[in-house]
Design a protein around this motif. Structure first.
Motif, PDB file in Angstrom:
ATOM      1  N   THR A 163       0.833  -1.212   0.000  1.00  0.00           N
ATOM      2  CA  THR A 163       0.000   0.000   0.000  1.00  0.00           C
ATOM      3  C   THR A 163       0.860   1.250   0.000  1.00  0.00           C
ATOM      4  O   THR A 163       0.513   2.245  -0.637  1.00  0.00           O
ATOM      5  N   GLY A 164       2.009   1.212   0.717  1.00  0.00           N
ATOM      6  CA  GLY A 164       2.897   2.377   0.727  1.00  0.00           C
ATOM      7  C   GLY A 164       3.466   2.646  -0.647  1.00  0.00           C
ATOM      8  O   GLY A 164       3.535   3.799  -1.096  1.00  0.00           O
ATOM      9  N   THR A 165       3.867   1.577  -1.333  1.00  0.00           N
ATOM     10  CA  THR A 165       4.400   1.736  -2.685  1.00  0.00           C
ATOM     11  C   THR A 165       3.319   2.202  -3.643  1.00  0.00           C
ATOM     12  O   THR A 165       3.572   3.018  -4.536  1.00  0.00           O
ATOM     13  N   LEU A 166       2.103   1.686  -3.451  1.00  0.00           N
ATOM     14  CA  LEU A 166       0.985   2.122  -4.292  1.00  0.00           C
ATOM     15  C   LEU A 166       0.784   3.632  -4.163  1.00  0.00           C
ATOM     16  O   LEU A 166       0.534   4.331  -5.147  1.00  0.00           O
ATOM     17  N   GLN A 167       0.913   4.128  -2.939  1.00  0.00           N
ATOM     18  CA  GLN A 167       0.775   5.557  -2.690  1.00  0.00           C
ATOM     19  C   GLN A 167       1.887   6.333  -3.388  1.00  0.00           C
ATOM     20  O   GLN A 167       1.649   7.345  -4.046  1.00  0.00           O
ATOM     21  N   GLU A 172       3.601  10.415  -6.030  1.00  0.00           N
ATOM     22  CA  GLU A 172       4.880  11.081  -6.235  1.00  0.00           C
ATOM     23  C   GLU A 172       5.193  11.338  -7.715  1.00  0.00           C
ATOM     24  O   GLU A 172       5.644  12.428  -8.058  1.00  0.00           O
ATOM     25  N   PRO A 173       4.951  10.374  -8.631  1.00  0.00           N
ATOM     26  CA  PRO A 173       5.143  10.711 -10.051  1.00  0.00           C
ATOM     27  C   PRO A 173       4.224  11.843 -10.502  1.00  0.00           C
ATOM     28  O   PRO A 173       4.623  12.690 -11.315  1.00  0.00           O
ATOM     29  N   ILE A 326      10.354   8.109  -4.631  1.00  0.00           N
ATOM     30  CA  ILE A 326      10.214   7.041  -5.626  1.00  0.00           C
ATOM     31  C   ILE A 326      11.395   6.072  -5.536  1.00  0.00           C
ATOM     32  O   ILE A 326      11.219   4.847  -5.533  1.00  0.00           O
ATOM     33  N   THR A 327      12.625   6.616  -5.436  1.00  0.00           N
ATOM     34  CA  THR A 327      13.803   5.747  -5.379  1.00  0.00           C
ATOM     35  C   THR A 327      13.827   4.942  -4.081  1.00  0.00           C
ATOM     36  O   THR A 327      14.188   3.764  -4.073  1.00  0.00           O
ATOM     37  N   GLU A 328      13.430   5.588  -2.966  1.00  0.00           N
ATOM     38  CA  GLU A 328      13.417   4.872  -1.691  1.00  0.00           C
ATOM     39  C   GLU A 328      12.341   3.780  -1.665  1.00  0.00           C
ATOM     40  O   GLU A 328      12.462   2.782  -0.958  1.00  0.00           O
ATOM     41  N   SER A 329      11.265   3.988  -2.444  1.00  0.00           N
ATOM     42  CA  SER A 329      10.195   2.988  -2.467  1.00  0.00           C
ATOM     43  C   SER A 329      10.671   1.677  -3.087  1.00  0.00           C
ATOM     44  O   SER A 329      10.116   0.614  -2.823  1.00  0.00           O
TER      45      SER A 329
END
Length: 608
Positions: A163-167, A172-173, A326-329
């Motif tokens: 879910t965090g990555t989905l966010q 962010e993009p 984005i990179t940290e995700s």
């Protein structure tokens, strides 16, 4: 990505969350970007641009020129309301924009949190349900701690990463594109120069997080091993202390803990390196833009005003924030997918013993249980060989013999806890494979050597599986099991908590609670696996009396360790090396001078 989308499927119905999240996120991004874009009109108003002696800004003709539109409206406000009135208006617009941006950001985060909890609920429910549906034999080959780690820890990692990555992947993009759009609207030339540097940052970050997925999978496996050690240590604490093995167990756990910690440090170094690298690159890029853009303005090679250039720098300084997120995700999603693969392995594990398509439900037991030509092999060792046995209704059949002879295996075949390679088990001439397992289990009561109780009240343990049982029914069952008197002597009677696995009770008391549970269920078939072997003489007498009460008018299959307890059985079956070598009642077997008599003599000699 296949794993990621499978994990995401547990968020269904995702549209319930996705549609309001998208709306709130888009509005939040618009107002967040506008906050920085309003720097230019604010500075222009403070510097009194657009007043007498200053060249007037023409109304832009293209919707793309957002910055020029804002400056134009600020200038018009300056001309209409004066410098102070224009400043008030611009400040009011900034405050309103910040307020709305935060409101929409709050609602988007709230929606995403609901999605996270919803996903966790579905995923954990699915994993646990599938584990409970697996056959009993599955757990003999698995570490309990590893299963617990998958349900507790791995699922937690998955919910945050997915879910965090989905966010991050959506918001962010979008935020990055909004910033880049504003940068292009202010200065096309400067932005072209700036975006050429971004791929360099992305390349460096990808190199840093490349090995994180493999390390994350190792970390989850090590954590599962640590939970297994912890479970074994807590379960066997008395044995550990009595054998002076405390230090050895500490060393074993500490060794695994050190390995897990070392791997955690390696992962943390890679994850934490991403932030400083991206921030350093961001500062380097901003410095480059200031030098390049400043030289254009100083050499008068650009029509950018100072106010617009400062606004440009302000927006560009924020570009690295979503880029960094984005990179940290990537590191987060690697950990999540590694944990997700372990969780999905557990979900994909299918029970090998299931109801056949034409399985029927049984509601009564009328004739006999028959074991016909049964053979069972475990780890290439033949445990049972061509077993034939009939258990008539209402009779008590006892299984005796040396340890490892196959007694428990034979008993486990009747409720289909395990399944034989050859032969069949029938109840009233119906193969148990053609009977629904739920109805089969409803016909059978089980009392094991190890008293399995739950950390709950005595009442709830007796009424386990019988949620509609009344107080009177529970008490009657306890009386038959010789448990009622000692229950009343506890602090809160039937509502007394018995602790983890019944630790607050003695062995005999625990066994009588288990017998009361079986009495309340009132099944026609009873399976008793060495129910008195671990008890002292006094407790054994009470438990045996309770067992005799339990077996009245029931069909019983009994595994006996103390042979004196089964001398009244209707039929005694002697097993050795997986084969039936003797059958008969007590008197017949004693007269035959076989293995049964030998076992009786050995026990009598030991007791003397």
């Amino acid at each position: 990505m296949k794993t990621y989308f499978r994990l995401l499927s547990f968020a269904r119905p995702i549209e319930k969350f996705a549609i309001p999240y998208v709306i709130c996120t888009i509005l939040g991004v618009i107002f967040t970007t506008l906050n920085l874009a309003l720097l230019a009109p604010l500075l222009m108003t403070l510097f009194k641009s657009g007043t007498a002696g200053t060249e007037l800004i023409k109304e832009p003709k293209s919707w793309f020129d957002v910055a020029d539109y804002l400056n134009y409206f600020a200038q018009q406000a300056n001309l209409t309301y004066g410098p102070y009135g224009a400043l008030q208006l611009v400040c009011a617009v900034i405050v309103g924009s910040v307020f709305l941006g935060n409101i929409f950001r709050y609602f988007s985060q709230r929606i995403m949190e609901n999605l996270r909890i919803h996903t966790l609920l579905n995923l954990r429910k699915t994993v646990f349900n599938n584990v409970m549906n697996l056959q009993v034999g599955y757990f003999s080959n698995q570490r309990k701690g590893d299963i617990i780690a998958k349900i507790a820890s791995d699922v937690g990692v998955v919910q945050f990463s997915v879910t965090g990555t989905l966010q991050v992947v959506f918001k962010e993009p979008l935020q990055l594109l909004a910033y880049v759009f504003m940068l292009f609207s202010i200065s096309f030339k400067l932005t072209i120069f700036a975006v050429l540097v971004i791929p360099v940052s992305a390349f460096l970050i990808s190199k840093i997080v490349k090995r994180l997925k493999e390390q994350a999978k190792q970390a989850q496996e090590m954590f599962g091993l640590m939970i297994s050690y912890l479970d074994e240590a807590l379960t066997g604490i008395k044995i550990i202390k009595s054998f002076n093995a405390t230090q050895a167990i500490k060393s074993k756990f500490d060794s695994e803990n050190v390995r897990y910690s070392d791997l955690g440090r390696k992962m943390a170094r890679r994850q934490q390196l991403g932030g400083p690298v991206s921030e350093s690159l961001g500062v380097l890029m901003v410095t480059s833009i200031v030098l390049y853009g400043g030289s254009l303005i100083l050499d008068k090679q650009s029509d950018l005003s100072v106010a617009l250039f400062i606004s440009y720098i302000g927006i560009f300084s924020q570009v690295m924030r979503p880029a960094k997120a984005i990179t940290e995700s990537f590191s987060t999603i690697h950990a999540g997918i590694a944990a997700g693969e372990r969780v999905l392995d557990l979900i994909d594990e299918k029970p090998t013993i299931t109801d056949s398509p034409n399985a029927v439900a049984i509601t009564s037991f009328n004739e006999a249980i028959r074991l016909e030509n049964l053979s069972f092999t475990y780890s290439e060792r033949t445990v049972l060989k061509n077993i034939n046995l009939t258990i008539p209704k209402g009779k008590t059949i006892a299984l005796v013999g040396p340890s490892g002879g196959g007694k428990s295996t034979l008993m486990d075949l009747i409720p289909r806890f395990i399944e034989a390679e050859k032969g069949k088990v029938t109840i009233d001439n119906v193969d148990v494979k053609d009977i629904t397992m739920e109805s089969l289990w409803s016909m059978i009561g089980v009392v094991n050597q190890e008293s399995m109780l739950f950390n709950d009240s005595i009442f709830n343990n007796i009424a386990f599986g019988m949620p509609n049982a009344t107080q009177q029914e529970v008490e009657n069952a306890a009386k038959i099991a010789n448990a009622h008197d000692f229950i009343l002597q506890t602090d809160e009677g039937y509502e007394s908590n018995i602790g983890d696995r019944g630790m607050k009770l003695s062995g005999g008391q625990k066994q009588r609670i288990c017998i009361a549970r079986a009495v309340l269920k009132n099944p026609p078939i009873m399976l008793l696996d060495e129910a008195t072997s671990a008890l002292d003489t006094e407790s054994e007498k009470l438990v045996q009396e309770a067992l005799n009460n339990l077996m009245k008018n029931r069909t019983s299959l009994v595994i006996a360790h103390r042979l004196s307890t089964i001398q009244n059985a209707d039929l005694i079956v002697v097993l050795e090396d997986g084969q039936i070598i003797e059958t008969g009642n007590h008197m017949q077997l004693m007269a035959s001078h076989g293995l049964y008599k030998k076992l009786i003599d050995m026990q009598q000699f030991t007791e003397v």
